[in-house]
Write a protein that holds these residues in place. Structure first.
Motif, short mmCIF file in Angstrom:
data_model
loop_
_atom_site.label_atom_id
_atom_site.label_comp_id
_atom_site.label_asym_id
_atom_site.label_seq_id
_atom_site.Cartn_x
_atom_site.Cartn_y
_atom_site.Cartn_z
N ILE A 33 0.00 -6.90 -0.81
CA ILE A 33 -0.61 -5.37 -1.67
C ILE A 33 -1.93 -5.57 -2.52
O ILE A 33 -2.29 -6.38 -2.87
CB ILE A 33 0.53 -4.92 -3.13
CG1 ILE A 33 1.47 -4.69 -2.79
CG2 ILE A 33 -0.68 -4.04 -3.92
CD1 ILE A 33 2.49 -3.98 -3.69
N VAL A 36 -3.48 -0.18 -4.62
CA VAL A 36 -2.20 1.21 -5.24
C VAL A 36 -2.54 1.93 -6.30
O VAL A 36 -4.15 2.13 -6.88
CB VAL A 36 -1.25 0.27 -6.42
CG1 VAL A 36 -0.19 1.31 -6.86
CG2 VAL A 36 -0.41 -1.13 -6.02
N VAL A 126 0.16 2.54 -1.82
CA VAL A 126 0.29 1.18 -2.01
C VAL A 126 -0.15 1.12 -0.79
O VAL A 126 0.22 1.44 0.49
CB VAL A 126 1.86 0.51 -2.36
CG1 VAL A 126 1.29 -0.57 -2.00
CG2 VAL A 126 2.06 0.78 -3.23
N MET A 141 8.71 -0.76 -4.94
CA MET A 141 8.31 0.65 -5.17
C MET A 141 9.26 1.87 -5.81
O MET A 141 9.18 2.42 -6.37
CB MET A 141 7.89 1.31 -4.14
CG MET A 141 5.86 0.45 -3.54
SD MET A 141 5.74 1.34 -2.02
CE MET A 141 5.01 3.34 -2.65
#
Length: 174
Positions: A33, A36, A126, A141
């Motif tokens: 990731i 976000v 994301v 998520m």
């Protein structure tokens, strides 16, 4: 795992602090990731991942020889993209008469974008690296949405938006 920073969270309600904590955990615990954003139904950024963490992820990608690192600017760039994709998919679902949109995934050559509905039109977006495991990102998520959806009230959205505006004003003053 590092503890989430509480800097800037002083004065926020426990629900707002918990939402920040959930977002920090999502970013820190899910490999790949990069950034976000939580976006309100009217397209305003409510929460975003820590800019310092975003820079660390980008530097790691560059060290591995990855050419592109995703949105160049702030969390506002990701919020704009998430809001646009959310709006587009909601419109498509209405045209097709298939009900509400739960999530959208965009797989690109050098990264991925995930958008998931939270509640009342709010969205979780994301931006993931090319080597992220899409199923793991989507699972985490969904956990975030399950934990955050019921607390993301209009009052909390207003508090988060004001907090974000205050932190941006303070950042400009420095």
């Amino acid at each position: 795992m590092t503890a989430p920073s509480t800097f800037g969270l002083i004065g926020l309600s426990s629900e707002a602090r918990n939402l920040h904590w959930l977002l920090t955990n999502l970013v820190e615990e899910v490999p790949g990731i990069l950034s976000v954003a939580v976006v309100s139904s009217d397209g305003l950024l409510l929460l975003s991942s820590d800019d310092h963490r975003n820079q660390q992820a980008r530097e790691a990608l560059q060290a591995r020889g990855t050419k592109k690192t995703g949105p160049r600017g702030s969390a506002a760039d990701l919020a704009t993209i998430v809001s646009g994709i959310g709006s587009l998919t909601v419109g498509a679902a209405k045209l097709m008469d298939f009900g509400g949109v739960r999530h959208t995934m965009v797989a690109m050559d050098e990264g991925s974008l995930f958008v998931m509905s939270i509640s009342d039109g709010s969205l979780l977006g994301v931006h993931g690296s090319a080597d992220c495991d899409m199923s793991v990102v989507a699972y985490h998520m969904a956990l975030f949405v399950g934990r955050a959806g019921h607390v993301l009230t209009p009052e909390l959205r207003s508090e988060l938006r004001k907090s974000l505006e205050d932190s941006q004003t303070t950042g400009r003053a420095r």
